[in-house]
Design a protein around this motif. Structure first.
Motif, PDB file in Angstrom:
ATOM      1  N   VAL A   1       1.969  -5.540 -12.648  1.00  0.00           N
ATOM      2  CA  VAL A   1       3.343  -5.214 -13.008  1.00  0.00           C
ATOM      3  C   VAL A   1       4.136  -5.375 -11.724  1.00  0.00           C
ATOM      4  CG1 VAL A   1       4.899  -3.389 -13.771  1.00  0.00           C
ATOM      5  CG2 VAL A   1       2.663  -3.652 -14.863  1.00  0.00           C
ATOM      6  N   LEU A   2       5.172  -6.189 -11.776  1.00  0.00           N
ATOM      7  CA  LEU A   2       5.935  -6.514 -10.586  1.00  0.00           C
ATOM      8  C   LEU A   2       7.144  -5.612 -10.398  1.00  0.00           C
ATOM      9  CD1 LEU A   2       5.759 -10.376 -11.042  1.00  0.00           C
ATOM     10  CD2 LEU A   2       4.296  -8.952  -9.600  1.00  0.00           C
TER      11      LEU A   2
ATOM     12  N   ARG B   1       0.827  -1.213   0.000  1.00  0.00           N
ATOM     13  CA  ARG B   1       0.000   0.000   0.000  1.00  0.00           C
ATOM     14  C   ARG B   1       0.861   1.262   0.000  1.00  0.00           C
ATOM     15  NH1 ARG B   1      -2.894  -2.981   3.719  1.00  0.00           N
ATOM     16  NH2 ARG B   1      -2.120  -1.724   5.443  1.00  0.00           N
ATOM     17  N   ILE B   2       2.008   1.225   0.658  1.00  0.00           N
ATOM     18  CA  ILE B   2       2.910   2.375   0.673  1.00  0.00           C
ATOM     19  C   ILE B   2       3.524   2.566  -0.706  1.00  0.00           C
ATOM     20  CG2 ILE B   2       5.032   3.323   1.668  1.00  0.00           C
ATOM     21  CD1 ILE B   2       4.329   1.617   4.216  1.00  0.00           C
ATOM     22  N   GLY B   3       3.944   1.475  -1.308  1.00  0.00           N
ATOM     23  CA  GLY B   3       4.537   1.499  -2.643  1.00  0.00           C
ATOM     24  C   GLY B   3       4.636   0.080  -3.159  1.00  0.00           C
ATOM     25  N   TYR B   4       3.997  -0.213  -4.284  1.00  0.00           N
ATOM     26  CA  TYR B   4       3.939  -1.603  -4.746  1.00  0.00           C
ATOM     27  C   TYR B   4       5.331  -2.198  -4.947  1.00  0.00           C
ATOM     28  CZ  TYR B   4       5.161  -0.743  -9.629  1.00  0.00           C
ATOM     29  OH  TYR B   4       5.829  -0.423 -10.770  1.00  0.00           O
TER      30      TYR B   4
ATOM     31  N   ALA C   1       6.940  -4.399  -2.104  1.00  0.00           N
ATOM     32  CA  ALA C   1       6.514  -5.796  -1.911  1.00  0.00           C
ATOM     33  C   ALA C   1       5.911  -6.314  -3.219  1.00  0.00           C
ATOM     34  CB  ALA C   1       5.503  -5.888  -0.773  1.00  0.00           C
ATOM     35  N   PRO C   2       6.717  -6.430  -4.275  1.00  0.00           N
ATOM     36  CA  PRO C   2       6.172  -6.822  -5.580  1.00  0.00           C
ATOM     37  C   PRO C   2       5.649  -8.258  -5.626  1.00  0.00           C
ATOM     38  CG  PRO C   2       8.562  -6.763  -5.653  1.00  0.00           C
ATOM     39  CD  PRO C   2       8.149  -6.188  -4.323  1.00  0.00           C
ATOM     40  N   PHE C   3       5.986  -9.061  -4.667  1.00  0.00           N
ATOM     41  CA  PHE C   3       5.544 -10.457  -4.606  1.00  0.00           C
ATOM     42  C   PHE C   3       4.154 -10.582  -4.003  1.00  0.00           C
ATOM     43  CE2 PHE C   3       8.357  -9.115  -1.227  1.00  0.00           C
ATOM     44  CZ  PHE C   3       7.510  -9.183  -0.131  1.00  0.00           C
TER      45      PHE C   3
END
Length: 120
Positions: A117-118, A71-74, A77-79
């Motif tokens: 998008v990871l 939530r802060i920045g994707y 925690a892209p997983f």
């Protein structure tokens, strides 16, 4: 994942691309800026953390709360798939690299088929 201090260099030279990332990080990150270092199934990423977010990012890492980090920045925690409210390893993501000039990165579908998008 971990929160790296302002003076801590990113060191990962197990592959030439990661060594280049470490060198780039040292050049472009402002001297007084912390960052999140994320080891993912597609490599190591270093994401800057603005001074106003350091405390909440540090708390989310301490709580091992991938949802809060996302939530802060994707890219922190892209997983994590927010649609499933779950985190998955690389064996579970159907991920692939994309190169749509001028954009390139990693995209994928979680085990339930949610597209994200990871990484850029």
């Amino acid at each position: 994942m971990r929160l790296a201090g302002v003076a801590e260099p990113l060191v990962d030279n197990c592959r030439p691309a990661l060594e280049a990332l470490a060198e780039l990080d040292a050049l472009v990150r402002p001297q007084e800026q912390a960052r999140v270092v994320v080891q993912t199934f597609f490599g190591v990423a270093s994401q800057p953390v603005s001074a106003d977010r350091v405390d909440v990012v540090a708390q989310a890492i301490a709580d091992t709360d991938a949802s809060a980090l996302y939530r802060i920045g994707y890219s922190y925690a892209p997983f994590h798939c927010p649609d499933c409210a779950a985190s998955y390893c690389g064996d579970h993501w159907d991920w692939r690299e994309f190169d749509d000039d001028p954009f390139s990165g990693i995209e994928g579908d979680c085990p339930r088929g949610h597209f994200h998008v990871l990484a850029y």
